[in-house]
Motif scaffolding. Structure first.
Motif, PDB file in Angstrom:
ATOM      1  N   GLU A  12       0.817  -1.208   0.000  1.00 16.92           N
ATOM      2  CA  GLU A  12       0.000   0.000   0.000  1.00 16.92           C
ATOM      3  C   GLU A  12       0.852   1.259   0.000  1.00 16.92           C
ATOM      4  O   GLU A  12       0.481   2.280  -0.599  1.00 16.92           O
ATOM      5  CB  GLU A  12      -0.903  -0.029   1.232  1.00 16.92           C
ATOM      6  CG  GLU A  12      -1.953   1.059   1.281  1.00 16.92           C
ATOM      7  CD  GLU A  12      -2.743   0.983   2.570  1.00 16.92           C
ATOM      8  OE1 GLU A  12      -3.945   1.233   2.521  1.00 16.92           O
ATOM      9  OE2 GLU A  12      -2.151   0.693   3.634  1.00 16.92           O
ATOM     10  N   VAL A  17       1.938   2.089  -6.440  1.00 15.30           N
ATOM     11  CA  VAL A  17       0.592   1.667  -6.052  1.00 15.30           C
ATOM     12  C   VAL A  17      -0.252   2.881  -5.683  1.00 15.30           C
ATOM     13  O   VAL A  17      -1.408   3.005  -6.107  1.00 15.30           O
ATOM     14  CB  VAL A  17       0.654   0.672  -4.872  1.00 15.30           C
ATOM     15  CG1 VAL A  17      -0.749   0.361  -4.352  1.00 15.30           C
ATOM     16  CG2 VAL A  17       1.344  -0.613  -5.299  1.00 15.30           C
ATOM     17  N   ARG A  18       0.323   3.794  -4.939  1.00 10.97           N
ATOM     18  CA  ARG A  18      -0.420   4.996  -4.548  1.00 10.97           C
ATOM     19  C   ARG A  18      -0.702   5.891  -5.764  1.00 10.97           C
ATOM     20  O   ARG A  18      -1.760   6.514  -5.846  1.00 10.97           O
ATOM     21  CB  ARG A  18       0.357   5.763  -3.487  1.00 10.97           C
ATOM     22  CG  ARG A  18       0.446   5.010  -2.171  1.00 10.97           C
ATOM     23  CD  ARG A  18       0.711   5.886  -0.991  1.00 10.97           C
ATOM     24  NE  ARG A  18       0.386   5.175   0.238  1.00 10.97           N
ATOM     25  CZ  ARG A  18       0.204   5.758   1.405  1.00 10.97           C
ATOM     26  NH1 ARG A  18       0.288   7.076   1.501  1.00 10.97           N
ATOM     27  NH2 ARG A  18      -0.084   5.058   2.473  1.00 10.97           N
ATOM     28  N   ALA A  21      -3.600   4.386  -7.524  1.00 10.65           N
ATOM     29  CA  ALA A  21      -4.823   4.640  -6.761  1.00 10.65           C
ATOM     30  C   ALA A  21      -5.338   6.045  -7.028  1.00 10.65           C
ATOM     31  O   ALA A  21      -6.551   6.272  -7.124  1.00 10.65           O
ATOM     32  CB  ALA A  21      -4.569   4.444  -5.258  1.00 10.65           C
ATOM     33  N   PHE A  78      -7.273  -0.614 -10.350  1.00  9.49           N
ATOM     34  CA  PHE A  78      -6.302  -0.422  -9.272  1.00  9.49           C
ATOM     35  C   PHE A  78      -6.946   0.191  -8.031  1.00  9.49           C
ATOM     36  O   PHE A  78      -6.513  -0.074  -6.907  1.00  9.49           O
ATOM     37  CB  PHE A  78      -5.127   0.430  -9.756  1.00  9.49           C
ATOM     38  CG  PHE A  78      -4.094  -0.367 -10.488  1.00  9.49           C
ATOM     39  CD1 PHE A  78      -3.142  -1.084  -9.795  1.00  9.49           C
ATOM     40  CD2 PHE A  78      -4.089  -0.434 -11.866  1.00  9.49           C
ATOM     41  CE1 PHE A  78      -2.180  -1.841 -10.456  1.00  9.49           C
ATOM     42  CE2 PHE A  78      -3.144  -1.190 -12.555  1.00  9.49           C
ATOM     43  CZ  PHE A  78      -2.189  -1.899 -11.846  1.00  9.49           C
ATOM     44  N   LEU A  79      -7.999   0.989  -8.230  1.00 11.77           N
ATOM     45  CA  LEU A  79      -8.704   1.530  -7.068  1.00 11.77           C
ATOM     46  C   LEU A  79      -9.419   0.401  -6.323  1.00 11.77           C
ATOM     47  O   LEU A  79      -9.449   0.390  -5.085  1.00 11.77           O
ATOM     48  CB  LEU A  79      -9.708   2.600  -7.508  1.00 11.77           C
ATOM     49  CG  LEU A  79     -10.371   3.415  -6.390  1.00 11.77           C
ATOM     50  CD1 LEU A  79      -9.324   4.083  -5.510  1.00 11.77           C
ATOM     51  CD2 LEU A  79     -11.295   4.467  -6.983  1.00 11.77           C
ATOM     52  N   TRP A  82      -6.827  -1.323  -4.439  1.00 11.12           N
ATOM     53  CA  TRP A  82      -6.440  -0.471  -3.314  1.00 11.12           C
ATOM     54  C   TRP A  82      -7.399  -0.660  -2.142  1.00 11.12           C
ATOM     55  O   TRP A  82      -6.997  -0.720  -0.981  1.00 11.12           O
ATOM     56  CB  TRP A  82      -6.421   0.983  -3.761  1.00 11.12           C
ATOM     57  CG  TRP A  82      -6.260   1.992  -2.662  1.00 11.12           C
ATOM     58  CD1 TRP A  82      -7.240   2.657  -2.013  1.00 11.12           C
ATOM     59  CD2 TRP A  82      -5.029   2.435  -2.078  1.00 11.12           C
ATOM     60  NE1 TRP A  82      -6.719   3.502  -1.071  1.00 11.12           N
ATOM     61  CE2 TRP A  82      -5.361   3.389  -1.076  1.00 11.12           C
ATOM     62  CE3 TRP A  82      -3.694   2.139  -2.304  1.00 11.12           C
ATOM     63  CZ2 TRP A  82      -4.402   4.019  -0.314  1.00 11.12           C
ATOM     64  CZ3 TRP A  82      -2.733   2.779  -1.540  1.00 11.12           C
ATOM     65  CH2 TRP A  82      -3.085   3.707  -0.565  1.00 11.12           C
ATOM     66  N   GLN A  83      -8.704  -0.787  -2.438  1.00 11.79           N
ATOM     67  CA  GLN A  83      -9.690  -0.963  -1.371  1.00 11.79           C
ATOM     68  C   GLN A  83      -9.494  -2.302  -0.658  1.00 11.79           C
ATOM     69  O   GLN A  83      -9.740  -2.412   0.548  1.00 11.79           O
ATOM     70  CB  GLN A  83     -11.110  -0.887  -1.937  1.00 11.79           C
ATOM     71  CG  GLN A  83     -11.472   0.423  -2.628  1.00 11.79           C
ATOM     72  CD  GLN A  83     -11.282   1.655  -1.755  1.00 11.79           C
ATOM     73  OE1 GLN A  83     -11.014   2.737  -2.250  1.00 11.79           O
ATOM     74  NE2 GLN A  83     -11.415   1.502  -0.460  1.00 11.79           N
ATOM     75  N   GLN A  86      -6.812  -1.708   1.731  1.00 11.43           N
ATOM     76  CA  GLN A  86      -7.365  -0.940   2.845  1.00 11.43           C
ATOM     77  C   GLN A  86      -8.158  -1.840   3.781  1.00 11.43           C
ATOM     78  O   GLN A  86      -8.112  -1.681   5.010  1.00 11.43           O
ATOM     79  CB  GLN A  86      -8.275   0.168   2.307  1.00 11.43           C
ATOM     80  CG  GLN A  86      -7.565   1.271   1.551  1.00 11.43           C
ATOM     81  CD  GLN A  86      -6.917   2.285   2.473  1.00 11.43           C
ATOM     82  OE1 GLN A  86      -7.582   3.023   3.180  1.00 11.43           O
ATOM     83  NE2 GLN A  86      -5.600   2.308   2.466  1.00 11.43           N
ATOM     84  N   CYS A 103     -14.745  -1.893  -3.046  1.00  9.60           N
ATOM     85  CA  CYS A 103     -14.037  -2.702  -4.027  1.00  9.60           C
ATOM     86  C   CYS A 103     -15.013  -3.314  -5.027  1.00  9.60           C
ATOM     87  O   CYS A 103     -14.768  -3.287  -6.243  1.00  9.60           O
ATOM     88  CB  CYS A 103     -13.240  -3.807  -3.323  1.00  9.60           C
ATOM     89  SG  CYS A 103     -12.522  -5.018  -4.453  1.00  9.60           S
TER      90      CYS A 103
END
Length: 263
Positions: A12, A17-18, A21, A78-79, A82-83, A86, A103
């Motif tokens: 993360e 990766v960020r 996102a 990718f979002l 990312w979830q 999270q 997600c």
């Protein structure tokens, strides 16, 4: 042995990766801006589907739009991933459920976008009417459809309350600069406007359930178009459209200006 939470936390924090996102956050913003623009067109008598599928199809229709659509798809994928990260690193069970739900939503949008980019055509309003008709034909389907409508109303109220109370600002992590005021102002207007739109959608779903009329339960596009048929509805539709555009710009600015959450 390294725990899944620690691995997810390391992934993360990776700059790539960020960055991806952030592309996803901007993709959500682009979709809402397009929905708002289509809603404005509907208010002034033009056609178009004022929902996610309509926005994606409108994007393909403009020069270079297919390239932007694939960028949106990458961002949504990718979002969604990312979830999941999270959710793994979240400490509270409720927060984990929320992140997983996000997600699912982003993955579903990515699926619709891939279908449209590949030449398919999606009509969310027709699909929602068809689903409503099927529910109404089932034993107890009236109450199930009404329950769905009530749930949408509750989500809309939550959006509006978040905008009015500025609760959403707790998760922004904005640096104290000029972007902070711009972002929060756009967010307040956008959250309230999206909340009002969802309340209208949910209200029409409930009305469609108890009148056994699936045509009334046509989702966001059908609900916004229904406003053009009531007194002062066009004015309300214009305000909602501008609010949805503000909400979309909020997500785009947030993608650029905010610090992504650390686990």
């Amino acid at each position: 042995m390294t725990s899944p939470s620690r691995v997810a936390s390391r992934v993360e924090r990776h700059p790539l990766v960020r960055g991806l996102a952030r592309v996803g956050l901007a993709a959500i913003g682009i979709l809402h801006i397009l929905i708002g623009v289509i809603a404005l067109a509907v208010a002034f008598g033009s056609g178009g589907d004022a929902d996610q599928s309509g926005a994606l199809q409108a994007l393909v229709a403009v020069p270079g739009g297919l390239f932007v659509l694939w960028a949106v798809i990458v961002g949504l994928i990718f979002l969604a991933a990312w979830q999941i990260l999270q959710a793994i690193t979240a400490h509270k069970p409720g927060q984990k459920v929320t992140e997983v739900a996000k997600c699912v939503v982003y993955a579903a949008l990515a699926g619709i976008a891939i279908s449209i980019a590949s030449g398919g055509r999606q009509d969310a309003s027709t699909s929602e009417k068809s689903m409503s008709a099927k529910l109404l034909g089932m034993p107890g389907g009236v109450f199930l459809l009404a329950g769905i409508g009530i749930a949408i109303v509750v989500v809309g109220v939550v959006f509006a309350v978040n905008g009015l109370t500025h609760k959403f600002e707790r998760d922004l992590r904005l640096p104290p600069n000029r972007w902070a005021t711009v972002t929060t102002t756009l967010g307040r207007v956008g959250y309230v406007s999206k909340g009002v739109a969802l309340v209208i959608v949910g209200g029409l779903v409930v009305f469609g359930a108890f009148t056994s009329d699936p045509e009334k339960a046509g989702g966001l596009d059908g609900s916004l178009k229904a406003l053009t048929e009531v007194p002062f509805g066009v004015v309300l539709l214009i305000l909602i459209a501008l609010g949805l555009i503000a909400y979309g710009v909020f997500w785009c600015v947030r993608a650029y200006a905010s610090r992504l959450a650390d686990p």
